[in-house]
Design a protein around this motif. Sequence first.
Motif, PDB file in Angstrom:
ATOM      1  N   GLN A  24       0.577  -1.449   0.355  1.00  0.00           N
ATOM      2  CA  GLN A  24       0.258  -0.070  -0.118  1.00  0.00           C
ATOM      3  C   GLN A  24       0.746   1.030   0.195  1.00  0.00           C
ATOM      4  OE1 GLN A  24      -2.311  -0.671   3.046  1.00  0.00           O
ATOM      5  NE2 GLN A  24      -4.219  -1.370   2.032  1.00  0.00           N
ATOM      6  N   PHE A  25       1.782   1.194   0.347  1.00  0.00           N
ATOM      7  CA  PHE A  25       2.839   2.861   0.764  1.00  0.00           C
ATOM      8  C   PHE A  25       3.019   3.111  -0.989  1.00  0.00           C
ATOM      9  CE2 PHE A  25       7.315   5.401   0.837  1.00  0.00           C
ATOM     10  CZ  PHE A  25       6.700   5.879   1.683  1.00  0.00           C
ATOM     11  N   PRO A  26       3.647   2.691  -1.574  1.00  0.00           N
ATOM     12  CA  PRO A  26       3.461   3.197  -2.597  1.00  0.00           C
ATOM     13  C   PRO A  26       2.188   3.891  -3.956  1.00  0.00           C
ATOM     14  CG  PRO A  26       4.326   1.200  -3.851  1.00  0.00           C
ATOM     15  CD  PRO A  26       3.515   0.663  -1.977  1.00  0.00           C
ATOM     16  N   THR A  93       7.879   6.803   6.511  1.00  0.00           N
ATOM     17  CA  THR A  93       9.270   6.938   5.969  1.00  0.00           C
ATOM     18  C   THR A  93      10.376   6.961   7.040  1.00  0.00           C
ATOM     19  OG1 THR A  93       8.336   7.653   3.771  1.00  0.00           O
ATOM     20  CG2 THR A  93      11.268   7.989   3.991  1.00  0.00           C
ATOM     21  N   ASP A  94      10.251   8.341   8.374  1.00  0.00           N
ATOM     22  CA  ASP A  94      11.373   7.943   9.425  1.00  0.00           C
ATOM     23  C   ASP A  94      10.819   6.867  10.282  1.00  0.00           C
ATOM     24  OD1 ASP A  94      11.255  10.407   7.994  1.00  0.00           O
ATOM     25  OD2 ASP A  94      10.607  11.854   8.861  1.00  0.00           O
ATOM     26  N   GLY A  95       9.629   6.429  10.295  1.00  0.00           N
ATOM     27  CA  GLY A  95      10.029   5.967  11.200  1.00  0.00           C
ATOM     28  C   GLY A  95       9.842   4.657  10.931  1.00  0.00           C
ATOM     29  N   VAL A  96      10.181   3.935   9.506  1.00  0.00           N
ATOM     30  CA  VAL A  96      10.902   2.574   8.928  1.00  0.00           C
ATOM     31  C   VAL A  96      12.195   3.007   8.858  1.00  0.00           C
ATOM     32  CG1 VAL A  96      11.223   1.475   6.705  1.00  0.00           C
ATOM     33  CG2 VAL A  96       9.034   1.967   7.432  1.00  0.00           C
ATOM     34  N   VAL A  97      12.831   3.930   8.361  1.00  0.00           N
ATOM     35  CA  VAL A  97      14.447   4.210   8.500  1.00  0.00           C
ATOM     36  C   VAL A  97      14.987   4.671  10.171  1.00  0.00           C
ATOM     37  CG1 VAL A  97      16.076   5.876   8.911  1.00  0.00           C
ATOM     38  CG2 VAL A  97      15.000   5.775   6.666  1.00  0.00           C
ATOM     39  N   GLU A  98      14.287   4.611  10.831  1.00  0.00           N
ATOM     40  CA  GLU A  98      14.419   5.051  12.636  1.00  0.00           C
ATOM     41  C   GLU A  98      14.564   2.999  12.955  1.00  0.00           C
ATOM     42  OE1 GLU A  98      12.142   7.319  14.789  1.00  0.00           O
ATOM     43  OE2 GLU A  98      12.805   8.810  13.026  1.00  0.00           O
ATOM     44  N   LEU A  99      13.248   2.391  12.453  1.00  0.00           N
ATOM     45  CA  LEU A  99      12.915   1.047  13.292  1.00  0.00           C
ATOM     46  C   LEU A  99      14.465   0.289  12.526  1.00  0.00           C
ATOM     47  CD1 LEU A  99      11.332  -1.026  14.379  1.00  0.00           C
ATOM     48  CD2 LEU A  99      10.854  -0.923  12.059  1.00  0.00           C
ATOM     49  N   GLU A 100      14.923   0.918  11.468  1.00  0.00           N
ATOM     50  CA  GLU A 100      15.547  -0.680  10.724  1.00  0.00           C
ATOM     51  C   GLU A 100      17.291   0.200  11.303  1.00  0.00           C
ATOM     52  OE1 GLU A 100      17.450  -1.990   6.380  1.00  0.00           O
ATOM     53  OE2 GLU A 100      17.279   0.169   6.718  1.00  0.00           O
ATOM     54  N   VAL A 117      11.664   3.567   1.247  1.00  0.00           N
ATOM     55  CA  VAL A 117      11.068   2.414   2.104  1.00  0.00           C
ATOM     56  C   VAL A 117      10.687   0.326   1.889  1.00  0.00           C
ATOM     57  CG1 VAL A 117       8.923   2.486   3.032  1.00  0.00           C
ATOM     58  CG2 VAL A 117       9.887   4.339   2.729  1.00  0.00           C
ATOM     59  N   ILE A 118      10.480   0.123   0.154  1.00  0.00           N
ATOM     60  CA  ILE A 118      10.318  -1.319   0.745  1.00  0.00           C
ATOM     61  C   ILE A 118      11.376  -1.478   0.757  1.00  0.00           C
ATOM     62  CG2 ILE A 118       9.549  -2.414  -1.126  1.00  0.00           C
ATOM     63  CD1 ILE A 118       7.331   0.233  -0.505  1.00  0.00           C
ATOM     64  N   ASP A 119      12.622  -1.157  -0.405  1.00  0.00           N
ATOM     65  CA  ASP A 119      14.276  -2.406   0.535  1.00  0.00           C
ATOM     66  C   ASP A 119      14.883  -2.127   1.305  1.00  0.00           C
ATOM     67  OD1 ASP A 119      13.972  -2.354  -2.989  1.00  0.00           O
ATOM     68  OD2 ASP A 119      15.780  -0.853  -2.563  1.00  0.00           O
ATOM     69  N   ARG A 120      14.493  -0.356   2.518  1.00  0.00           N
ATOM     70  CA  ARG A 120      14.096  -0.704   4.036  1.00  0.00           C
ATOM     71  C   ARG A 120      13.332  -2.445   4.679  1.00  0.00           C
ATOM     72  NH1 ARG A 120      17.451   2.538   6.300  1.00  0.00           N
ATOM     73  NH2 ARG A 120      18.534   4.498   5.204  1.00  0.00           N
ATOM     74  N   LEU A 121      12.104  -2.718   3.993  1.00  0.00           N
ATOM     75  CA  LEU A 121      10.956  -3.241   4.659  1.00  0.00           C
ATOM     76  C   LEU A 121      11.845  -4.379   4.548  1.00  0.00           C
ATOM     77  CD1 LEU A 121       7.774  -1.436   4.424  1.00  0.00           C
ATOM     78  CD2 LEU A 121       8.424  -1.806   6.677  1.00  0.00           C
ATOM     79  N   ARG A 122      12.371  -4.746   3.683  1.00  0.00           N
ATOM     80  CA  ARG A 122      12.119  -6.502   3.050  1.00  0.00           C
ATOM     81  C   ARG A 122      13.875  -6.565   3.686  1.00  0.00           C
ATOM     82  NH1 ARG A 122      11.236  -4.764  -3.215  1.00  0.00           N
ATOM     83  NH2 ARG A 122       8.144  -5.755  -2.892  1.00  0.00           N
ATOM     84  N   ARG A 123      15.076  -5.854   3.568  1.00  0.00           N
ATOM     85  CA  ARG A 123      15.623  -5.725   4.673  1.00  0.00           C
ATOM     86  C   ARG A 123      15.191  -6.324   5.954  1.00  0.00           C
ATOM     87  NH1 ARG A 123      19.479  -1.352   2.117  1.00  0.00           N
ATOM     88  NH2 ARG A 123      18.589   0.225   3.519  1.00  0.00           N
ATOM     89  N   LEU A 124      14.726  -5.707   6.583  1.00  0.00           N
ATOM     90  CA  LEU A 124      14.321  -6.260   7.954  1.00  0.00           C
ATOM     91  C   LEU A 124      13.355  -8.005   8.245  1.00  0.00           C
ATOM     92  CD1 LEU A 124      11.478  -2.310   9.074  1.00  0.00           C
ATOM     93  CD2 LEU A 124      14.289  -4.064  10.536  1.00  0.00           C
TER      94      LEU A 124
END
Length: 243
Positions: A24-26, A93-100, A117-124
């Motif tokens: 949904q993010f995109p 966006t900021d939340g995903v960055v801080e979480l990773e 964001v999508i790449d960071r989520l997949r890395r998590l």
Amino acid sequence: MADRTDTEPVLRDVTLWTASLVRQFPELAEELAPGRRGPAPSPTGPSPAGRDELIREERREALLLEQRHGLAVPGHGAAPIRLHVSDAIRDITDGVVELEEAVCARLALPRPPRAGVIDRLRRLVALLDRIAAHPDLARHVRDEIRRMARRCARTLGDAETIVRVSGRCPWCDSVSLRAFPDRRAVLCVNPACVCADEVCGCQDDPAYRHLWAEDRWQELSEASGARTEEIETAMDDPKETSC
């Protein structure tokens, strides 16, 4: 070190909420463009001077979004963008960055490189095996991903299809089982449903709902009295919906 089985339900939730957010993010970028899905504009508007200032502010917002988050506003020119959507994009966006970054710090990993964001989520998600050894970290990741996925869905105005499922919830014994075809999961919608699992989200989150993903439908069927065929039909052909 914790056994992964202790955090399995939490990790399963992380995977499901992450999949929802990745999907949904995109769509938020599309929602930034005016005249697509939102309410009709008010018949009264700002003065010409105020409108010019609003347009300048929204252009700055659009440029900032593109520079910081890699999201270009489709067809953006002088037309206004939806600032509540841009706020959601920045928050997520900021939340995903801080979480990773927090996860990498906890796992003694190098600071993650910049990415969308999508790449960071997949890395998590790729780190879930290591996160499983830290139950408190796993719960934090689940809570943050869930919060961001919910905000994304609220901003998009999504209303999920819900289908009633027969049988009783194995935990609260109420007739509150519902199929959610978009997630391909069955949830207990009873807000008072609490289980005996100390690491389950129901213990400390009133908004938490017990969930059975596709690989657990047979288990649910045996415990609740619902038929597996009924669940599959609800997912694939949700003609009759109920909330």
